[in-house]
Design a protein around this motif. Structure first.
Motif, PDB file in Angstrom:
ATOM      1  N   ARG A  40       0.848  -1.179   0.000  1.00  0.00           N
ATOM      2  CA  ARG A  40       0.000   0.000   0.000  1.00  0.00           C
ATOM      3  C   ARG A  40       0.883   1.229   0.000  1.00  0.00           C
ATOM      4  O   ARG A  40       1.754   1.372   0.832  1.00  0.00           O
ATOM      5  CB  ARG A  40      -0.894  -0.001   1.228  1.00  0.00           C
ATOM      6  CG  ARG A  40      -1.787  -1.213   1.238  1.00  0.00           C
ATOM      7  CD  ARG A  40      -3.208  -1.022   1.490  1.00  0.00           C
ATOM      8  NE  ARG A  40      -3.767   0.256   1.214  1.00  0.00           N
ATOM      9  CZ  ARG A  40      -5.000   0.569   1.537  1.00  0.00           C
ATOM     10  NH1 ARG A  40      -5.738  -0.300   2.140  1.00  0.00           N
ATOM     11  NH2 ARG A  40      -5.497   1.740   1.252  1.00  0.00           N
ATOM     12  N   LEU A  41       0.622   2.113  -0.943  1.00  0.00           N
ATOM     13  CA  LEU A  41       1.429   3.324  -1.048  1.00  0.00           C
ATOM     14  C   LEU A  41       0.840   4.413  -0.160  1.00  0.00           C
ATOM     15  O   LEU A  41      -0.376   4.528  -0.031  1.00  0.00           O
ATOM     16  CB  LEU A  41       1.453   3.820  -2.501  1.00  0.00           C
ATOM     17  CG  LEU A  41       2.115   2.903  -3.525  1.00  0.00           C
ATOM     18  CD1 LEU A  41       1.991   3.505  -4.917  1.00  0.00           C
ATOM     19  CD2 LEU A  41       3.567   2.691  -3.188  1.00  0.00           C
ATOM     20  N   ARG A  46       1.949   8.032  -3.745  1.00  0.00           N
ATOM     21  CA  ARG A  46       1.020   8.067  -4.873  1.00  0.00           C
ATOM     22  C   ARG A  46       1.179   9.360  -5.669  1.00  0.00           C
ATOM     23  O   ARG A  46       1.175   9.351  -6.905  1.00  0.00           O
ATOM     24  CB  ARG A  46      -0.418   7.937  -4.387  1.00  0.00           C
ATOM     25  CG  ARG A  46      -0.820   6.506  -4.045  1.00  0.00           C
ATOM     26  CD  ARG A  46      -2.315   6.374  -3.879  1.00  0.00           C
ATOM     27  NE  ARG A  46      -2.845   7.214  -2.813  1.00  0.00           N
ATOM     28  CZ  ARG A  46      -2.943   6.862  -1.541  1.00  0.00           C
ATOM     29  NH1 ARG A  46      -2.554   5.660  -1.181  1.00  0.00           N
ATOM     30  NH2 ARG A  46      -3.426   7.677  -0.639  1.00  0.00           N
ATOM     31  N   GLU A  47       1.327  10.476  -4.954  1.00  0.00           N
ATOM     32  CA  GLU A  47       1.497  11.771  -5.639  1.00  0.00           C
ATOM     33  C   GLU A  47       2.789  11.793  -6.435  1.00  0.00           C
ATOM     34  O   GLU A  47       2.818  12.282  -7.570  1.00  0.00           O
ATOM     35  CB  GLU A  47       1.466  12.904  -4.622  1.00  0.00           C
ATOM     36  CG  GLU A  47       0.098  13.143  -4.019  1.00  0.00           C
ATOM     37  CD  GLU A  47       0.120  14.142  -2.867  1.00  0.00           C
ATOM     38  OE1 GLU A  47       1.235  14.587  -2.482  1.00  0.00           O
ATOM     39  OE2 GLU A  47      -0.953  14.466  -2.355  1.00  0.00           O
ATOM     40  N   LEU A  48       3.871  11.278  -5.865  1.00  0.00           N
ATOM     41  CA  LEU A  48       5.142  11.240  -6.586  1.00  0.00           C
ATOM     42  C   LEU A  48       5.047  10.362  -7.825  1.00  0.00           C
ATOM     43  O   LEU A  48       5.518  10.720  -8.902  1.00  0.00           O
ATOM     44  CB  LEU A  48       6.253  10.720  -5.680  1.00  0.00           C
ATOM     45  CG  LEU A  48       6.836  11.712  -4.678  1.00  0.00           C
ATOM     46  CD1 LEU A  48       7.778  11.009  -3.726  1.00  0.00           C
ATOM     47  CD2 LEU A  48       7.555  12.828  -5.410  1.00  0.00           C
ATOM     48  N   ALA A  49       4.418   9.190  -7.674  1.00  0.00           N
ATOM     49  CA  ALA A  49       4.282   8.287  -8.816  1.00  0.00           C
ATOM     50  C   ALA A  49       3.456   8.941  -9.919  1.00  0.00           C
ATOM     51  O   ALA A  49       3.783   8.848 -11.096  1.00  0.00           O
ATOM     52  CB  ALA A  49       3.633   6.983  -8.376  1.00  0.00           C
ATOM     53  N   ARG A  53       4.685   9.906 -13.639  1.00  0.00           N
ATOM     54  CA  ARG A  53       3.966   9.254 -14.723  1.00  0.00           C
ATOM     55  C   ARG A  53       3.515  10.275 -15.759  1.00  0.00           C
ATOM     56  O   ARG A  53       3.477   9.993 -16.939  1.00  0.00           O
ATOM     57  CB  ARG A  53       2.736   8.530 -14.135  1.00  0.00           C
ATOM     58  CG  ARG A  53       2.156   7.513 -15.055  1.00  0.00           C
ATOM     59  CD  ARG A  53       0.974   6.762 -14.438  1.00  0.00           C
ATOM     60  NE  ARG A  53       1.168   6.368 -13.060  1.00  0.00           N
ATOM     61  CZ  ARG A  53       0.355   6.746 -12.063  1.00  0.00           C
ATOM     62  NH1 ARG A  53      -0.699   7.489 -12.279  1.00  0.00           N
ATOM     63  NH2 ARG A  53       0.586   6.344 -10.828  1.00  0.00           N
ATOM     64  N   ASN A  54       3.184  11.478 -15.301  1.00  0.00           N
ATOM     65  CA  ASN A  54       2.642  12.497 -16.209  1.00  0.00           C
ATOM     66  C   ASN A  54       3.711  13.358 -16.849  1.00  0.00           C
ATOM     67  O   ASN A  54       3.380  14.325 -17.536  1.00  0.00           O
ATOM     68  CB  ASN A  54       1.654  13.390 -15.447  1.00  0.00           C
ATOM     69  CG  ASN A  54       0.428  12.613 -15.025  1.00  0.00           C
ATOM     70  OD1 ASN A  54       0.045  11.657 -15.673  1.00  0.00           O
ATOM     71  ND2 ASN A  54      -0.197  13.036 -13.933  1.00  0.00           N
ATOM     72  N   ARG A  55       4.988  13.032 -16.657  1.00  0.00           N
ATOM     73  CA  ARG A  55       6.067  13.854 -17.246  1.00  0.00           C
ATOM     74  C   ARG A  55       6.189  13.621 -18.708  1.00  0.00           C
ATOM     75  O   ARG A  55       5.963  12.612 -19.252  1.00  0.00           O
ATOM     76  CB  ARG A  55       7.401  13.528 -16.587  1.00  0.00           C
ATOM     77  CG  ARG A  55       7.410  13.985 -15.158  1.00  0.00           C
ATOM     78  CD  ARG A  55       8.714  13.691 -14.522  1.00  0.00           C
ATOM     79  NE  ARG A  55       9.649  14.767 -14.868  1.00  0.00           N
ATOM     80  CZ  ARG A  55      10.952  14.664 -14.888  1.00  0.00           C
ATOM     81  NH1 ARG A  55      11.511  13.542 -14.559  1.00  0.00           N
ATOM     82  NH2 ARG A  55      11.729  15.664 -15.220  1.00  0.00           N
TER      83      ARG A  55
END
Length: 55
Positions: A40-41, A46-49, A53-55
Motif C-alpha cells: 500500500r502506497l 502516490r502523488e510522486l508516482a 507518470r505524467n512527465r
C-alpha cells in the motif's frame, strides 16, 4: 484406551511431521496469495508516482 510412553525421538518426529503437514496446508489454502497482495502506497508516494507518470 491404552497409552504408551513415547521416546523423545518419536515425539520429535511426530512434531516435525505435524509441522510439515501444517505448513503445506497453510501454503495451499491461504486466503490471499503472497504475490497478489501489493504494497500500500502512502499518499505522498502516490502523488510522486503520478507526477513522474505524467512527465
Amino acid at each position: 484406551m491404552s497409552t504408551t510412553n513415547m521416546r523423545e525421538e518419536e515425539i520429535e518426529r511426530l512434531i516435525t511431521g505435524l509441522q510439515r503437514s501444517r505448513d503445506g496446508f497453510t501454503k495451499r489454502y491461504d486466503k490471499t496469495p503472497r504475490q497478489a497482495t501489493g504494497k500500500r502506497l502512502s499518499e505522498r508516494d502516490r502523488e510522486l508516482a503520478e507526477a513522474f507518470r505524467n512527465r
